[in-house]
Design a protein around this motif. Structure first.
Motif, PDB file in Angstrom:
ATOM      1  N   VAL A   1      -9.064  -3.151  -0.469  1.00  0.00           N
ATOM      2  CA  VAL A   1      -8.384  -2.372   0.572  1.00  0.00           C
ATOM      3  C   VAL A   1      -7.130  -1.714   0.000  1.00  0.00           C
ATOM      4  O   VAL A   1      -6.875  -0.525   0.210  1.00  0.00           O
ATOM      5  CB  VAL A   1      -8.016  -3.265   1.771  1.00  0.00           C
ATOM      6  CG1 VAL A   1      -7.071  -2.544   2.727  1.00  0.00           C
ATOM      7  CG2 VAL A   1      -9.267  -3.707   2.504  1.00  0.00           C
ATOM      8  N   GLN A   2      -6.389  -2.480  -0.754  1.00  0.00           N
ATOM      9  CA  GLN A   2      -5.151  -1.900  -1.288  1.00  0.00           C
ATOM     10  C   GLN A   2      -5.445  -0.748  -2.239  1.00  0.00           C
ATOM     11  O   GLN A   2      -4.831   0.313  -2.162  1.00  0.00           O
ATOM     12  CB  GLN A   2      -4.323  -2.955  -2.020  1.00  0.00           C
ATOM     13  CG  GLN A   2      -3.146  -2.267  -2.721  1.00  0.00           C
ATOM     14  CD  GLN A   2      -2.012  -3.178  -3.054  1.00  0.00           C
ATOM     15  OE1 GLN A   2      -2.037  -4.351  -2.713  1.00  0.00           O
ATOM     16  NE2 GLN A   2      -1.004  -2.649  -3.693  1.00  0.00           N
ATOM     17  N   ALA A   3      -6.394  -0.952  -3.126  1.00  0.00           N
ATOM     18  CA  ALA A   3      -6.686   0.100  -4.108  1.00  0.00           C
ATOM     19  C   ALA A   3      -7.140   1.383  -3.424  1.00  0.00           C
ATOM     20  O   ALA A   3      -6.686   2.477  -3.762  1.00  0.00           O
ATOM     21  CB  ALA A   3      -7.763  -0.395  -5.078  1.00  0.00           C
ATOM     22  N   VAL A   4      -8.020   1.241  -2.447  1.00  0.00           N
ATOM     23  CA  VAL A   4      -8.545   2.440  -1.792  1.00  0.00           C
ATOM     24  C   VAL A   4      -7.473   3.099  -0.926  1.00  0.00           C
ATOM     25  O   VAL A   4      -7.313   4.323  -0.933  1.00  0.00           O
ATOM     26  CB  VAL A   4      -9.805   2.089  -0.965  1.00  0.00           C
ATOM     27  CG1 VAL A   4     -10.219   3.259  -0.096  1.00  0.00           C
ATOM     28  CG2 VAL A   4     -10.943   1.708  -1.902  1.00  0.00           C
ATOM     29  N   LEU A   5      -6.704   2.301  -0.214  1.00  0.00           N
ATOM     30  CA  LEU A   5      -5.660   2.904   0.631  1.00  0.00           C
ATOM     31  C   LEU A   5      -4.584   3.592  -0.205  1.00  0.00           C
ATOM     32  O   LEU A   5      -4.060   4.635   0.179  1.00  0.00           O
ATOM     33  CB  LEU A   5      -5.024   1.846   1.538  1.00  0.00           C
ATOM     34  CG  LEU A   5      -5.849   1.432   2.755  1.00  0.00           C
ATOM     35  CD1 LEU A   5      -5.121   0.351   3.547  1.00  0.00           C
ATOM     36  CD2 LEU A   5      -6.168   2.609   3.656  1.00  0.00           C
ATOM     37  N   GLU A   6      -4.259   3.015  -1.333  1.00  0.00           N
ATOM     38  CA  GLU A   6      -3.260   3.669  -2.203  1.00  0.00           C
ATOM     39  C   GLU A   6      -3.759   5.044  -2.612  1.00  0.00           C
ATOM     40  O   GLU A   6      -3.028   6.019  -2.593  1.00  0.00           O
ATOM     41  CB  GLU A   6      -3.046   2.840  -3.474  1.00  0.00           C
ATOM     42  CG  GLU A   6      -2.050   1.737  -3.307  1.00  0.00           C
ATOM     43  CD  GLU A   6      -1.760   1.049  -4.643  1.00  0.00           C
ATOM     44  OE1 GLU A   6      -2.171   1.567  -5.698  1.00  0.00           O
ATOM     45  OE2 GLU A   6      -1.138  -0.019  -4.613  1.00  0.00           O
ATOM     46  N   LYS A   7      -5.015   5.071  -2.990  1.00  0.00           N
ATOM     47  CA  LYS A   7      -5.586   6.343  -3.434  1.00  0.00           C
ATOM     48  C   LYS A   7      -5.597   7.355  -2.284  1.00  0.00           C
ATOM     49  O   LYS A   7      -5.198   8.498  -2.447  1.00  0.00           O
ATOM     50  CB  LYS A   7      -7.010   6.076  -3.937  1.00  0.00           C
ATOM     51  CG  LYS A   7      -7.832   7.317  -4.204  1.00  0.00           C
ATOM     52  CD  LYS A   7      -7.536   7.858  -5.563  1.00  0.00           C
ATOM     53  CE  LYS A   7      -8.190   9.219  -5.790  1.00  0.00           C
ATOM     54  NZ  LYS A   7      -9.625   9.215  -5.603  1.00  0.00           N
TER      55      LYS A   7
ATOM     56  N   ALA B   1     -15.210   5.074   1.106  1.00  0.00           N
ATOM     57  CA  ALA B   1     -14.610   4.917  -0.227  1.00  0.00           C
ATOM     58  C   ALA B   1     -14.642   3.453  -0.651  1.00  0.00           C
ATOM     59  O   ALA B   1     -14.867   3.137  -1.823  1.00  0.00           O
ATOM     60  CB  ALA B   1     -13.175   5.443  -0.210  1.00  0.00           C
TER      61      ALA B   1
ATOM     62  N   MET C   1      -5.407  -1.904   8.894  1.00  0.00           N
ATOM     63  CA  MET C   1      -5.461  -2.968   7.879  1.00  0.00           C
ATOM     64  C   MET C   1      -6.330  -4.174   8.294  1.00  0.00           C
ATOM     65  O   MET C   1      -7.203  -4.603   7.523  1.00  0.00           O
ATOM     66  CB  MET C   1      -4.037  -3.412   7.529  1.00  0.00           C
ATOM     67  CG  MET C   1      -3.952  -4.463   6.466  1.00  0.00           C
ATOM     68  SD  MET C   1      -4.415  -3.853   4.846  1.00  0.00           S
ATOM     69  CE  MET C   1      -2.866  -3.267   4.228  1.00  0.00           C
TER      70      MET C   1
ATOM     71  N   LEU D   1      -9.018   3.175  -9.159  1.00  0.00           N
ATOM     72  CA  LEU D   1      -8.311   1.925  -9.357  1.00  0.00           C
ATOM     73  C   LEU D   1      -7.771   2.002 -10.754  1.00  0.00           C
ATOM     74  O   LEU D   1      -8.506   2.182 -11.685  1.00  0.00           O
ATOM     75  CB  LEU D   1      -9.301   0.768  -9.292  1.00  0.00           C
ATOM     76  CG  LEU D   1      -9.917   0.610  -7.932  1.00  0.00           C
ATOM     77  CD1 LEU D   1     -11.093  -0.315  -8.024  1.00  0.00           C
ATOM     78  CD2 LEU D   1      -8.909   0.095  -6.962  1.00  0.00           C
TER      79      LEU D   1
ATOM     80  N   GLY E   1      -3.791   7.269   0.388  1.00  0.00           N
ATOM     81  CA  GLY E   1      -2.417   7.588   0.805  1.00  0.00           C
ATOM     82  C   GLY E   1      -1.757   8.608  -0.108  1.00  0.00           C
ATOM     83  O   GLY E   1      -0.981   9.444   0.344  1.00  0.00           O
ATOM     84  N   SER E   2      -2.108   8.559  -1.385  1.00  0.00           N
ATOM     85  CA  SER E   2      -1.476   9.499  -2.307  1.00  0.00           C
ATOM     86  C   SER E   2      -1.980  10.912  -2.052  1.00  0.00           C
ATOM     87  O   SER E   2      -1.399  11.874  -2.524  1.00  0.00           O
ATOM     88  CB  SER E   2      -1.738   9.074  -3.754  1.00  0.00           C
ATOM     89  OG  SER E   2      -3.076   9.318  -4.115  1.00  0.00           O
TER      90      SER E   2
ATOM     91  N   ALA F   1       0.908   4.006  -2.927  1.00  0.00           N
ATOM     92  CA  ALA F   1       0.514   5.399  -2.698  1.00  0.00           C
ATOM     93  C   ALA F   1       1.622   6.341  -3.144  1.00  0.00           C
ATOM     94  O   ALA F   1       1.379   7.378  -3.748  1.00  0.00           O
ATOM     95  CB  ALA F   1       0.211   5.609  -1.213  1.00  0.00           C
TER      96      ALA F   1
ATOM     97  N   VAL G   1      -2.156   2.806   8.192  1.00  0.00           N
ATOM     98  CA  VAL G   1      -2.359   1.567   7.423  1.00  0.00           C
ATOM     99  C   VAL G   1      -2.127   0.356   8.320  1.00  0.00           C
ATOM    100  O   VAL G   1      -2.927  -0.593   8.328  1.00  0.00           O
ATOM    101  CB  VAL G   1      -1.421   1.519   6.195  1.00  0.00           C
ATOM    102  CG1 VAL G   1      -1.504   0.171   5.497  1.00  0.00           C
ATOM    103  CG2 VAL G   1      -1.775   2.631   5.211  1.00  0.00           C
TER     104      VAL G   1
ATOM    105  N   ARG H   1       1.633   6.592  -6.923  1.00  0.00           N
ATOM    106  CA  ARG H   1       0.556   7.466  -7.410  1.00  0.00           C
ATOM    107  C   ARG H   1       0.897   8.930  -7.195  1.00  0.00           C
ATOM    108  O   ARG H   1       0.667   9.764  -8.051  1.00  0.00           O
ATOM    109  CB  ARG H   1      -0.737   7.190  -6.629  1.00  0.00           C
ATOM    110  CG  ARG H   1      -1.515   6.042  -7.150  1.00  0.00           C
ATOM    111  CD  ARG H   1      -2.653   5.740  -6.181  1.00  0.00           C
ATOM    112  NE  ARG H   1      -3.411   4.599  -6.642  1.00  0.00           N
ATOM    113  CZ  ARG H   1      -4.492   4.697  -7.399  1.00  0.00           C
ATOM    114  NH1 ARG H   1      -4.934   5.862  -7.766  1.00  0.00           N
ATOM    115  NH2 ARG H   1      -5.121   3.621  -7.787  1.00  0.00           N
ATOM    116  N   ARG H   2       1.447   9.229  -6.030  1.00  0.00           N
ATOM    117  CA  ARG H   2       1.735  10.629  -5.721  1.00  0.00           C
ATOM    118  C   ARG H   2       2.830  11.137  -6.654  1.00  0.00           C
ATOM    119  O   ARG H   2       2.776  12.235  -7.170  1.00  0.00           O
ATOM    120  CB  ARG H   2       2.170  10.752  -4.268  1.00  0.00           C
ATOM    121  CG  ARG H   2       2.259  12.194  -3.799  1.00  0.00           C
ATOM    122  CD  ARG H   2       2.365  12.269  -2.291  1.00  0.00           C
ATOM    123  NE  ARG H   2       3.343  11.349  -1.756  1.00  0.00           N
ATOM    124  CZ  ARG H   2       3.077  10.381  -0.885  1.00  0.00           C
ATOM    125  NH1 ARG H   2       1.871  10.212  -0.439  1.00  0.00           N
ATOM    126  NH2 ARG H   2       4.031   9.595  -0.455  1.00  0.00           N
TER     127      ARG H   2
ATOM    128  N   VAL I   1       0.843  -1.203   0.000  1.00  0.00           N
ATOM    129  CA  VAL I   1       0.000   0.000   0.000  1.00  0.00           C
ATOM    130  C   VAL I   1       0.879   1.254   0.000  1.00  0.00           C
ATOM    131  O   VAL I   1       0.656   2.189  -0.769  1.00  0.00           O
ATOM    132  CB  VAL I   1      -0.922   0.017   1.239  1.00  0.00           C
ATOM    133  CG1 VAL I   1      -1.514   1.413   1.443  1.00  0.00           C
ATOM    134  CG2 VAL I   1      -2.027  -1.011   1.093  1.00  0.00           C
TER     135      VAL I   1
END
Lengths: 258, 177
Positions: free
Chosen positions: B53-59, B81, B32, A75, B61-62, A33, B28, A36-37, A29
């Motif tokens: 979970v990973q997809a949403v947390l990545e978003k 989300a 988690m 996604l 987190g960014s 993140a 996280v 992406r950033r 994760v």
């Protein structure tokens, strides 16, 4: 009768719902993140560099309005749902695509010969498709849904049941896109990090909008810039009086409020 | 000039961002297990839960500093989300009839839910995702109708009708009526 209520509560309390989580999941994760950033920053930075080089009109041709989705993609499912006209790949903002590609790595100069900032502007209104990413003004709701850029409608339909609002993968606001049943998409909100082909976006000064677009008209505290296309549309730069806060693409004659 | 200002601002945010990243990592780690469990309830299987979970947390987190600045409870934000993302993914999958290319964390081996043999679990899986989400938010999260409406961005009337349809379907499938 309310056994079912109890059964549901019991089921959702069941230990078997637990999912084993490995430390690698946390790392995945965090790195996702970060990726992406970085991607987003790269785009914003590249746009800024282009601006520094002083390239104006020459670099950012309006025809670059094409492709893709955005960084904000919830996604990055780059599945095979290619939006029309898009050169496959992932998700990035049309309005900046060209500028992003412009500065070659390690090259301080912009591509080609950046013309200096001449004040002569093309005759208003300029031609430009009313499109942001995969979404285009006038596109029907069904077509818009096909692009995969819309998130589930996040507000109820309006009182007349004529207009629907959607969040998008790049703009989480519930009314990022407004779709009219009669006219299709009537408004698209650009993400805060995105710029128009003339490098105007949230954070730009209102004076910069007017300098970039000769046909800009003050409308209340915002600025309207008509664009020539079929169907005709206009930019609406919302501002706090001096600085642009949000950029909308709006269909001329849209039949939804706001 | 705008560009210069943007670059300057970005640089100034560097320190703040480093702190935010550390904060996000902690978030996280702490959230988690609960999110995976919640995702399991939402999606119906542990593997999809991990992906969701990973997809949403990545978003999230960014954009962690933005999320924090908004002042919302980040956990509630992530859960909302997840519910919305799950619904929208399902719609996309159904429309395209193909499997979305989720990021694969490899954190959870593909496996069937351990609840696989529960009739109620099976009946839940047959529900359309929005109905399922409404049920999960109500019975797993113990949210009120108004809170569910807010979380999913739908009206209270829609929450009521979706709940009622979902409960009727569950009763029918379980032979309770």
């Amino acid at each position: 009768m309310d056994d079912l209520d109890d059964d549901l509560r019991r089921l959702f309390n069941d230990d078997r719902l637990d999912v084993h989580s490995e430390p690698a999941a946390v790392d995945a994760v965090l790195s996702g993140a970060r990726r992406r950033r970085r991607r987003r920053t790269a785009v914003t930075g590249a746009v800024a560099v282009v601006a520094l080089v002083g390239a104006g009109v020459g670099l950012t041709r309006l025809d670059s309005l094409r492709s893709e989705d955005t960084t904000g993609a919830m996604l990055t499912t780059s599945v095979s749902s290619p939006p029309p006209l898009v050169p496959s790949t992932s998700t990035y903002v049309s309005t900046v695509t060209k500028t992003v590609n412009a500065p070659p790595p390690g090259n301080g100069e912009g591509p080609g010969e950046p013309t200096s900032n001449r004040s002569s502007s093309p005759p208003p209104p300029e031609p430009a498709p009313g499109r942001y990413g995969t979404l285009a003004l006038g596109m029907s709701e069904a077509e818009a849904l096909e692009t995969g850029s819309l998130i589930e409608p996040t507000t109820p339909v309006d009182a007349d049941k004529r207009c629907k609002t959607y969040a998008t993968k790049s703009v989480p606001d519930a009314d990022a896109v407004i779709v009219s049943s009669a006219k299709g998409i009537v408004r698209i909100t650009m993400p805060s990090y995105a710029k128009t082909p003339k490098n105007i976006g949230a954070g730009s000064a209102v004076s910069e909008v007017k300098a970039a677009y000769a046909n800009a008209e003050q409308t209340g505290s915002g600025v309207t810039v008509k664009m020539a296309a079929s169907p005709p549309w206009f930019y609406y730069f919302e501002s706090d009086g001096t600085t642009v806060t949000t950029v909308h693409l709006r269909l001329t004659g849209g039949d939804c409020s706001s | 000039m705008t560009a210069v200002l943007q670059l300057g601002t970005a640089a100034e945010r560097g320190g703040e961002r480093a702190e935010a990243v550390g904060d996000f990592a902690e978030f996280v780690r702490m959230s988690m297990p609960g999110l995976l469990r919640y995702g399991h309830a939402l999606t119906g299987n542990p593997h999809d839960s991990a992906d969701l979970v990973q997809a949403v947390l990545e978003k999230v987190g960014s954009r962690w500093d933005t999320v924090r600045r908004k002042g919302d409870d980040p956990l509630a934000y992530v859960r909302r989300a997840m519910a919305n993302t799950h619904i929208s993914i399902w719609r996309r999958r159904r429309r395209e009839s193909l499997v979305a290319d989720f990021p694969d964390s490899g954190a959870v081996a593909p496996e069937l839910s351990r609840l696989e043999n529960e009739p109620l679990w099976q009946a839940l899986r047959e529900l359309p995702p929005r109905q399922r989400a409404v049920i999960v938010l109500r019975y797993y999260e113990n949210l009120s109708e108004a809170e569910i409406a807010h979380a999913l961005g739908i009206s209270c009337g829609t929450v009521k009708s979706q709940t009622s349809k979902a409960m009727a379907s569950l009763r029918t499938r379980l032979g309770k009526e």
